[in-house]
Design a protein around this motif. Structure first.
Motif, short mmCIF file in Angstrom:
data_model
loop_
_atom_site.label_atom_id
_atom_site.label_comp_id
_atom_site.label_asym_id
_atom_site.label_seq_id
_atom_site.Cartn_x
_atom_site.Cartn_y
_atom_site.Cartn_z
N THR A 1 2.73 -0.65 -12.95
CA THR A 1 2.87 -0.98 -11.53
C THR A 1 1.92 -2.10 -11.14
O THR A 1 2.30 -3.00 -10.38
N MET A 2 0.70 -2.05 -11.65
CA MET A 2 -0.24 -3.13 -11.36
C MET A 2 0.30 -4.47 -11.87
O MET A 2 0.22 -5.49 -11.19
N LEU A 3 0.87 -4.46 -13.05
CA LEU A 3 1.43 -5.69 -13.61
C LEU A 3 2.60 -6.19 -12.76
O LEU A 3 2.73 -7.39 -12.49
N LEU A 4 3.44 -5.26 -12.32
CA LEU A 4 4.57 -5.63 -11.47
C LEU A 4 4.11 -6.22 -10.14
O LEU A 4 4.60 -7.28 -9.72
N PHE A 5 3.15 -5.57 -9.51
CA PHE A 5 2.70 -6.02 -8.19
C PHE A 5 1.93 -7.33 -8.27
O PHE A 5 2.16 -8.26 -7.50
N GLU A 6 0.98 -7.39 -9.20
CA GLU A 6 0.11 -8.56 -9.25
C GLU A 6 0.78 -9.78 -9.89
O GLU A 6 0.42 -10.91 -9.58
N SER A 7 1.73 -9.56 -10.76
CA SER A 7 2.38 -10.66 -11.46
C SER A 7 3.72 -11.00 -10.82
O SER A 7 3.95 -12.13 -10.38
N GLY A 8 4.64 -10.02 -10.76
CA GLY A 8 5.98 -10.29 -10.24
C GLY A 8 5.99 -10.72 -8.79
O GLY A 8 6.72 -11.64 -8.40
N ALA B 1 1.98 -8.17 -0.39
CA ALA B 1 2.37 -6.87 -0.95
C ALA B 1 1.77 -6.67 -2.33
O ALA B 1 1.27 -5.59 -2.66
N GLY B 2 1.80 -7.72 -3.14
CA GLY B 2 1.25 -7.61 -4.49
C GLY B 2 -0.24 -7.39 -4.51
O GLY B 2 -0.75 -6.55 -5.25
N ALA C 1 0.82 -1.21 0.00
CA ALA C 1 0.00 0.00 0.00
C ALA C 1 0.85 1.26 0.00
O ALA C 1 0.50 2.27 -0.63
N THR C 2 2.00 1.21 0.69
CA THR C 2 2.87 2.38 0.78
C THR C 2 3.59 2.65 -0.53
O THR C 2 3.75 3.80 -0.96
N LEU C 3 4.03 1.58 -1.20
CA LEU C 3 4.85 1.75 -2.40
C LEU C 3 4.06 1.90 -3.68
O LEU C 3 4.59 2.41 -4.68
#
Length: 437
Positions: A295-302, A331-332, A280-282
């Motif tokens: 960013t959504m792709l990075l968080f939800e996928s990576g 985090a994701g 939530a912070t990042l």
């Protein structure tokens, strides 16, 4: 925001009285709910000696109301004022949760009662969550919504950490049943905070009252006909199937397979959930640098890949594998939810936000009972660790949906409202054109 409220600098939401009350009430409620999410399976396992399948049924019962009543609730929320719905839902949950320790102390607690309490409080949660999502955009100025969502999701994750940790401690010191007393108290606090909010939704323009099913259809067409809503909803449905599958049997896995006690289970789950605060912070900071869609792709996928560490959990240093894996997933998920919430509040017409929330939630949360049952069945048929391997593998696999969606083909999610929905019976069409990245 009430016309009588004084002007407020953008971004300083801590000075926004009504937002503070909503923030405090929601955070307190999340704390209590996290205590319950740990206490209920512990009660089932340690007090009622439930089987793995019975524990999975308990988890499924909490989400089943989204399938049963989610769609009509979206229409009702769009027709009614949201704040009274939120107050009533909190009051119902308070009474039902108090019934569990009351029955347990009288020696009358059964698995059937636990299932009923979880089912009805789940129904109250459908009303509360739908009304809360539709209420927030009217409370905040558009420029403050991203910050508000980040604060709410971050605080919810923090409350979950404290709740899970204290829930494990309460379960070990006083017994799992007494953990529900803490949850009941938090619903009382949340109810009082919501009742003190001064903001009143404006009187909605009188519109012809159409058939319930026709209005439900509008919400479903909005989700199905728009490429952004459709992609995010399908991803959420697949992701929740896998997430719920392994989380349903997690307590049983940690207690019976790894050999941990109730207190340590709470500490571990709380430590892993701290990833939600980081997400939530990042999320907003990363989005400002590389774009909201990327960013959504990075968080939800990576960040879903570490889920594959969870089945390797063992005693001693092996416990770190669970913490690392679940930390990344948390985090994701939370970071992605911050971005998704802000996007929907900007992109969806306000008069359809309740129906959008309910329609997407029915599809998103409708897979949760299926995932819960799948977790119980796989754990029973194959064993707990093999089931964890299958279910955690589904978390990164679900993110492939985003790779074949508009999210991968652009830098940012749309920030302008979509075109006005067409008359009933005509599919909604995406108005924004993805920006090549």
């Amino acid at each position: 925001m009430n016309p009588a409220d004084p002007p407020r600098p953008v971004g300083l939401l801590r000075r926004h009285r009504d937002f503070r009350l909503l923030w405090f009430g929601e955070t307190t409620g999340k704390f209590g709910s996290s205590v319950t999410s740990l206490a209920m399976p512990l009660i089932a396992v340690t007090t009622l000696h439930a089987s793995t399948l019975e524990v999975s049924l308990l988890s499924a019962a909490g989400w089943l109301p989204w399938l049963l009543i989610g769609l009509p609730v979206g229409v009702w929320v769009d027709r009614m004022r949201c704040r009274p719905i939120m107050i009533a839902a909190s009051a119902v949950s308070l009474v039902l949760l108090l019934s569990v320790p009351t029955a347990a102390h009288a020696g009358l607690l059964t698995m059937a009662q636990l299932l009923l309490v979880v089912l009805v409080t789940g129904a109250a949660g459908v009303f509360f969550q739908t009304a809360y999502t539709a209420y927030l955009p009217g409370l905040l100025d558009p420029a403050d919504r991203a910050e508000g969502n980040a604060k709410l999701h971050g605080s919810a994750s923090a409350a979950q950490i404290v709740g899970l940790g204290s829930g494990g401690a309460i379960a070990q010191l006083l017994g799992p049943v007494n953990g529900l007393l803490a949850d009941a108290a938090t619903f009382l606090i949340s109810l009082c905070a919501t009742a003190r909010i001064r903001h009143r939704e404006p009187v909605r323009e009188a519109a012809p009252r159409r058939a319930l099913f026709r209005e439900i259809g509008e919400g479903l067409r909005l989700v199905a006909g728009d490429a952004w809503f459709r992609s995010l909803t399908l991803f959420g449905a697949c992701s929740n199937l896998a997430l719920t599958g392994y989380q349903t049997i997690l307590v049983v896995f940690l207690v019976r397979e790894v050999g941990l006690d109730s207190g340590l289970v709470g500490v571990l789950v709380a430590a892993a959930s701290s990833g939600g605060i980081v997400g939530a912070t990042l999320a907003r900071r990363v989005a400002a640098r590389i774009g909201t869609a990327r960013t959504m792709l990075l968080f939800e996928s990576g960040l879903s890949l570490p889920a594959l560490l969870i089945p390797l959990t063992g005693r001693g240093t092996g416990l770190a594998l669970y913490v690392l894996g679940a930390f990344g997933v948390s985090a994701g998920v939370v970071g992605g939810n911050v971005l998704k919430s802000t996007f929907q509040q900007h992109y969806c017409p306000p008069e359809l936000l309740g129906r959008l929330t309910a329609s997407s939630a029915v599809l998103n949360y409708g897979t949760i009972p299926v995932g819960a049952l799948a977790g119980g069945l796989l754990g029973t048929a194959l064993g707990l660790r093999p089931a964890m391997w299958i279910l955690t593998a589904g978390v990164p696999l679900g993110s492939l949906i985003l790779w074949f969606s508009p999210v991968r083909r652009c830098r940012d999610l749309p920030t302008e409202p979509m075109a006005e929905p067409k008359p009933p019976g005509t599919p909604a069409v995406a108005a924004a054109v993805p920006v090549a990245g």
